[in-house]
Design a protein around this motif. Structure first.
Motif, PDB file in Angstrom:
ATOM      1  N   ILE A  82       0.830  -1.210   0.000  1.00 37.07           N
ATOM      2  CA  ILE A  82       0.000   0.000   0.000  1.00 37.07           C
ATOM      3  C   ILE A  82       0.863   1.258   0.000  1.00 37.07           C
ATOM      4  CG2 ILE A  82      -1.657   1.339   1.348  1.00 37.07           C
ATOM      5  CD1 ILE A  82      -2.872  -1.353   2.258  1.00 37.07           C
ATOM      6  N   LEU A  83       1.910   1.293   0.819  1.00 35.83           N
ATOM      7  CA  LEU A  83       2.758   2.470   0.890  1.00 35.83           C
ATOM      8  C   LEU A  83       3.444   2.746  -0.445  1.00 35.83           C
ATOM      9  CD1 LEU A  83       4.035   4.758   2.460  1.00 35.83           C
ATOM     10  CD2 LEU A  83       5.772   3.154   3.293  1.00 35.83           C
ATOM     11  N   SER A  84       4.006   1.717  -1.069  1.00 34.32           N
ATOM     12  CA  SER A  84       4.686   1.933  -2.345  1.00 34.32           C
ATOM     13  C   SER A  84       3.705   2.352  -3.431  1.00 34.32           C
ATOM     14  CB  SER A  84       5.447   0.672  -2.771  1.00 34.32           C
ATOM     15  OG  SER A  84       4.577  -0.446  -2.883  1.00 34.32           O
ATOM     16  N   GLY A  85       2.475   1.821  -3.392  1.00 33.39           N
ATOM     17  CA  GLY A  85       1.462   2.220  -4.373  1.00 33.39           C
ATOM     18  C   GLY A  85       1.081   3.681  -4.230  1.00 33.39           C
ATOM     19  N   VAL A  86       0.891   4.139  -3.018  1.00 32.42           N
ATOM     20  CA  VAL A  86       0.534   5.538  -2.776  1.00 32.42           C
ATOM     21  C   VAL A  86       1.669   6.467  -3.225  1.00 32.42           C
ATOM     22  CG1 VAL A  86       0.072   7.240  -0.979  1.00 32.42           C
ATOM     23  CG2 VAL A  86      -1.073   5.017  -0.912  1.00 32.42           C
ATOM     24  N   LEU A  87       2.896   6.095  -2.914  1.00 33.09           N
ATOM     25  CA  LEU A  87       4.036   6.921  -3.319  1.00 33.09           C
ATOM     26  C   LEU A  87       4.183   6.965  -4.839  1.00 33.09           C
ATOM     27  CD1 LEU A  87       6.692   5.818  -0.655  1.00 33.09           C
ATOM     28  CD2 LEU A  87       5.516   8.020  -0.791  1.00 33.09           C
ATOM     29  N   LEU A  88       3.929   5.840  -5.509  1.00 29.69           N
ATOM     30  CA  LEU A  88       4.021   5.810  -6.965  1.00 29.69           C
ATOM     31  C   LEU A  88       2.968   6.708  -7.606  1.00 29.69           C
ATOM     32  CD1 LEU A  88       5.416   4.568  -9.456  1.00 29.69           C
ATOM     33  CD2 LEU A  88       3.695   2.754  -9.393  1.00 29.69           C
ATOM     34  N   ALA A  89       1.767   6.702  -7.057  1.00 27.73           N
ATOM     35  CA  ALA A  89       0.718   7.596  -7.563  1.00 27.73           C
ATOM     36  C   ALA A  89       1.147   9.056  -7.410  1.00 27.73           C
ATOM     37  CB  ALA A  89      -0.597   7.345  -6.829  1.00 27.73           C
ATOM     38  N   GLY A  90       1.750   9.384  -6.286  1.00 26.55           N
ATOM     39  CA  GLY A  90       2.249  10.737  -6.088  1.00 26.55           C
ATOM     40  C   GLY A  90       3.310  11.105  -7.107  1.00 26.55           C
ATOM     41  N   ALA A  91       4.190  10.156  -7.433  1.00 26.39           N
ATOM     42  CA  ALA A  91       5.210  10.410  -8.449  1.00 26.39           C
ATOM     43  C   ALA A  91       4.576  10.675  -9.806  1.00 26.39           C
ATOM     44  CB  ALA A  91       6.164   9.218  -8.532  1.00 26.39           C
ATOM     45  N   GLY A  92       3.505   9.963 -10.116  1.00 26.71           N
ATOM     46  CA  GLY A  92       2.820  10.182 -11.386  1.00 26.71           C
ATOM     47  C   GLY A  92       2.210  11.573 -11.473  1.00 26.71           C
ATOM     48  N   ILE A  93       1.662  12.055 -10.366  1.00 20.03           N
ATOM     49  CA  ILE A  93       1.039  13.384 -10.353  1.00 20.03           C
ATOM     50  C   ILE A  93       2.064  14.478 -10.632  1.00 20.03           C
ATOM     51  CG2 ILE A  93      -0.099  15.076  -8.869  1.00 20.03           C
ATOM     52  CD1 ILE A  93      -1.460  12.714  -7.437  1.00 20.03           C
ATOM     53  N   PHE A  94       3.269  14.346 -10.077  1.00 23.15           N
ATOM     54  CA  PHE A  94       4.290  15.393 -10.217  1.00 23.15           C
ATOM     55  C   PHE A  94       5.384  15.002 -11.228  1.00 23.15           C
ATOM     56  CE2 PHE A  94       2.549  15.845  -5.912  1.00 23.15           C
ATOM     57  CZ  PHE A  94       2.122  17.169  -5.972  1.00 23.15           C
ATOM     58  N   LEU A  95       5.074  14.088 -12.141  1.00 22.15           N
ATOM     59  CA  LEU A  95       6.087  13.556 -13.049  1.00 22.15           C
ATOM     60  C   LEU A  95       6.751  14.649 -13.881  1.00 22.15           C
ATOM     61  CD1 LEU A  95       7.429  10.949 -13.948  1.00 22.15           C
ATOM     62  CD2 LEU A  95       5.618  10.652 -15.637  1.00 22.15           C
ATOM     63  N   GLY A  96       5.987  15.648 -14.299  1.00 26.05           N
ATOM     64  CA  GLY A  96       6.545  16.700 -15.130  1.00 26.05           C
ATOM     65  C   GLY A  96       7.550  17.590 -14.425  1.00 26.05           C
ATOM     66  N   ASP A  97       7.598  17.533 -13.111  1.00 27.36           N
ATOM     67  CA  ASP A  97       8.495  18.392 -12.336  1.00 27.36           C
ATOM     68  C   ASP A  97       9.825  17.725 -11.994  1.00 27.36           C
ATOM     69  OD1 ASP A  97       6.516  20.397 -12.263  1.00 27.36           O
ATOM     70  OD2 ASP A  97       5.568  19.459 -10.509  1.00 27.36           O
ATOM     71  N   PHE A  98       9.967  16.443 -12.324  1.00 21.01           N
ATOM     72  CA  PHE A  98      11.173  15.710 -11.945  1.00 21.01           C
ATOM     73  C   PHE A  98      12.291  15.910 -12.959  1.00 21.01           C
ATOM     74  CE2 PHE A  98       8.082  12.901  -9.642  1.00 21.01           C
ATOM     75  CZ  PHE A  98       8.602  13.114  -8.370  1.00 21.01           C
ATOM     76  N   SER A  99      13.517  15.944 -12.448  1.00 23.50           N
ATOM     77  CA  SER A  99      14.712  15.813 -13.279  1.00 23.50           C
ATOM     78  C   SER A  99      15.149  14.355 -13.231  1.00 23.50           C
ATOM     79  CB  SER A  99      15.827  16.710 -12.742  1.00 23.50           C
ATOM     80  OG  SER A  99      16.235  16.265 -11.446  1.00 23.50           O
ATOM     81  N   ALA A 100      16.195  14.005 -13.950  1.00 20.96           N
ATOM     82  CA  ALA A 100      16.693  12.630 -13.911  1.00 20.96           C
ATOM     83  C   ALA A 100      17.104  12.237 -12.499  1.00 20.96           C
ATOM     84  CB  ALA A 100      17.866  12.469 -14.877  1.00 20.96           C
ATOM     85  N   VAL A 101      17.721  13.179 -11.786  1.00 21.60           N
ATOM     86  CA  VAL A 101      18.196  12.893 -10.427  1.00 21.60           C
ATOM     87  C   VAL A 101      17.020  12.727  -9.470  1.00 21.60           C
ATOM     88  CG1 VAL A 101      19.484  13.815  -8.460  1.00 21.60           C
ATOM     89  CG2 VAL A 101      20.413  14.024 -10.772  1.00 21.60           C
ATOM     90  N   THR A 102      16.079  13.676  -9.506  1.00 23.13           N
ATOM     91  CA  THR A 102      14.974  13.608  -8.548  1.00 23.13           C
ATOM     92  C   THR A 102      14.011  12.462  -8.858  1.00 23.13           C
ATOM     93  OG1 THR A 102      13.775  15.283  -9.851  1.00 23.13           O
ATOM     94  CG2 THR A 102      15.078  16.051  -7.970  1.00 23.13           C
ATOM     95  N   LEU A 103      13.844  12.108 -10.141  1.00 24.15           N
ATOM     96  CA  LEU A 103      13.000  10.954 -10.481  1.00 24.15           C
ATOM     97  C   LEU A 103      13.638   9.671  -9.967  1.00 24.15           C
ATOM     98  CD1 LEU A 103      10.514   9.770 -11.856  1.00 24.15           C
ATOM     99  CD2 LEU A 103      11.823   9.670 -13.995  1.00 24.15           C
ATOM    100  N   THR A 104      14.945   9.573 -10.102  1.00 25.61           N
ATOM    101  CA  THR A 104      15.650   8.392  -9.593  1.00 25.61           C
ATOM    102  C   THR A 104      15.571   8.334  -8.071  1.00 25.61           C
ATOM    103  OG1 THR A 104      17.172   8.427 -11.470  1.00 25.61           O
ATOM    104  CG2 THR A 104      17.865   7.183  -9.531  1.00 25.61           C
ATOM    105  N   LEU A 105      15.684   9.487  -7.420  1.00 24.84           N
ATOM    106  CA  LEU A 105      15.566   9.525  -5.961  1.00 24.84           C
ATOM    107  C   LEU A 105      14.177   9.101  -5.515  1.00 24.84           C
ATOM    108  CD1 LEU A 105      16.702  10.265  -3.186  1.00 24.84           C
ATOM    109  CD2 LEU A 105      15.958  12.628  -3.599  1.00 24.84           C
ATOM    110  N   MET A 106      13.147   9.609  -6.189  1.00 20.54           N
ATOM    111  CA  MET A 106      11.783   9.223  -5.842  1.00 20.54           C
ATOM    112  C   MET A 106      11.565   7.736  -6.087  1.00 20.54           C
ATOM    113  SD  MET A 106       9.019  10.369  -4.573  1.00 20.54           S
ATOM    114  CE  MET A 106       7.315   9.862  -4.355  1.00 20.54           C
TER     115      MET A 106
END
Length: 500
Positions: A347-371
């Motif tokens: 459940i925790l990883s699913g919720v975090l992944l959904a959050g990453a999808g919402i803000f996907l356009g704001d990530f750089s290569a470094v921050t996407l890898t960190l997330m």
């Protein structure tokens, strides 16, 4: 057709479960558990070299969709290989098959290195997958039948998590191998695949010393061999630990059979344990889509949308987080319990992944890898526990095939469709260089993971610290009640103590 050969009353399961941890158990871990390193190496090499495979002169002239298709071919081979070799593992024994499947992998990965065109490459990836899929069935069943009950959860989760050791190694290997200043571009990706075969030969040398599962032997009419192997293990463990082993009182009576009919196996999954069947399908589908969709195409995502030329460093960081998560969280599966840990990590990883999808356009290569590293720190432990669950909650005679069945069905649903889906999303979005167009893939993966966690919360089995035979008695055990709702039977073995 099942052929009954006699009856045996044995204390072998109880004797194996009361063993203290010793160097001998590390032989099992190293000899068998390293298959996940091979799988991680294979998957990461493919994910890291998507750009190297695309040129017509030095690569194979493949598109992003072709890269995704190759990933799907590998997974399709793994699904079919798991079913085919899983049935043979339950019929002919764990050791024969974990030697054969490793050989299939080694040959197929060499064929991949010599691919002259995409069609050959697709076929070789399919054959490589069959070997790895067969390994999953043979290895998981053998490990759980040889590791003592108090340590089974942590060992299984950590070993499955070692996939990411191979993933990190594969990522780092591709850095020099894909650097045209170090290795010619037409040879680098081929050498990367060839290294997998070298590692497989080393594993085969160690694996030859791992014995057949005594549990498999006494059920299949070979009780004397089982007794000999367990006595030898006990002597070795006493010498290594310096401890005198206590006698055991728990026994189980088995109607021995040389073969177990496929219809009996199918009936076990669909009729006797329907809730556990739903549970395993939910866990496998969720983790298969999440990992195969995200990781098979992650290198392509970095290079297509975020301008990364060398993806190896990013994938290595991502892989390291996955392994550390499985390693650090694995003891909690024995201490806090299977249900709490599996449902929580899913459940925790699913919720975090959904959050990453919402803000996907704001990530750089470094921050996407960190997330991604944060998400999969938790997801890797949960995904590893899916294999643990399938290998624990069904009877001995069906163990390897059940692992194969749930791996195949779950992976076919999530692992074949995932890379194709993400490959299609990337191709469609690449024209506009709009990474947010692939966010829908993140949302689908998140929904499947959360659903798997909810199913675990309601249908999960509290298997921590218990013998395999008390979780699900063998089909050939005498005086047993059938069905998951009636308990393990009239003659349950006493559960092993839960570790502190």
């Amino acid at each position: 057709m099942s052929v009954e050969t006699g009856r045996i009353t044995t204390d072998i399961p109880a004797r194996l479960d009361r063993l203290p941890w010793a160097r001998w158990h590390w032989l099992v871990v190293i000899g068998l558990g390293t298959v996940w390193i091979l799988d991680g190496l294979e998957v990461t090499i493919v994910g890291s070299m998507s750009d190297a495979l695309k040129p017509h002169d030095t690569g194979l002239g493949m598109s992003s969709f072709d890269v995704g298709f190759a990933g799907s071919a590998y997974v399709a081979g793994a699904c079919l290989g798991a079913l085919f070799f899983g049935h043979l593992t339950d019929r002919f024994g764990r050791k024969k098959l974990f030697l054969v499947t490793l050989g299939v992998y080694a040959v197929a990965t060499v064929l991949t290195a010599f691919s002259p065109n995409p069609a050959w490459y697709f076929a070789a990836r399919f054959l490589t997958g069959t070997g790895i899929g067969g390994e999953y069935a043979a290895i998981n069943s053998a490990i759980d039948e040889l590791i003592p009950a108090p340590y089974r959860g942590r060992v299984d989760v950590a070993i499955n998590g070692s996939f990411w050791v191979g993933a990190a190694g594969g990522s780092l290997l591709t850095i020099p191998l894909l650097d045209p200043n170090v290795v010619d571009a037409s040879w680098g990706w081929r050498l990367a695949f060839g290294l997998g075969a070298v590692l497989a030969v080393g594993i085969l040398i160690v694996r030859r010393h791992v014995p057949e599962s005594p549990r498999w032997l006494f059920i299949h009419g070979r009780g004397d061999e089982a007794e000999e192997i367990v006595s030898d293990i006990e002597r070795t463990v006493e010498e290594e630990s310096g401890k005198q082993l206590d006698d055991v009182d728990d026994t189980i009576t088995i109607r021995q059979r040389r073969t177990i009919g496929f219809l009996m196996i199918a009936r076990t999954v669909t009729t006797l344990y329907p809730k556990r069947t739903i549970l395993c399908l939910s866990l496998f589908i969720g983790q298969a889509f999440l990992y195969n969709a995200f990781f098979f195409t992650y290198g392509d995502t970095l290079s297509t949308f975020l301008g990364v030329k060398q993806t190896g460093w990013y994938l290595a960081v991502f892989a390291a987080s996955n392994f550390v998560g499985a390693l650090l969280l694995s003891p909690l599966f024995d201490r806090l319990g299977r249900v709490k840990m599996i449902s929580g990590t899913y459940i925790l990883s699913g919720v975090l992944l959904a959050g990453a999808g919402i803000f996907l356009g704001d990530f750089s290569a470094v921050t996407l890898t960190l997330m991604g590293s944060i998400i999969f720190f938790f997801a890797s432990a949960g995904a590893s526990a899916a294999y643990l669950t399938a290998s624990e909650v069904f009877p001995m005679e069906t163990r390897a095939l059940c692992i194969a069945f749930f791996y195949a069905v779950g992976t076919a649903a999530g692992g074949i469709s995932g890379p194709l889906f993400f490959g299609w999303l990337i191709d469609r979005a690449s024209a506009d260089k709009d990474i947010t167009a692939i966010a829908i893939g993140y949302f689908v993966g998140a929904a499947l993971m959360v659903a798997g966690g909810i199913v675990e919360a309601f249908l999960g089995v509290k298997a921590e610290g218990k013998s395999l035979e008390s979780i699900a008695q063998p089909l050939t055990a005498e005086d047993k009640d059938q069905g998951e709702d009636d308990g393990p039977g009239k003659r349950p073995l006493s559960p092993a103590p839960t570790p502190a």
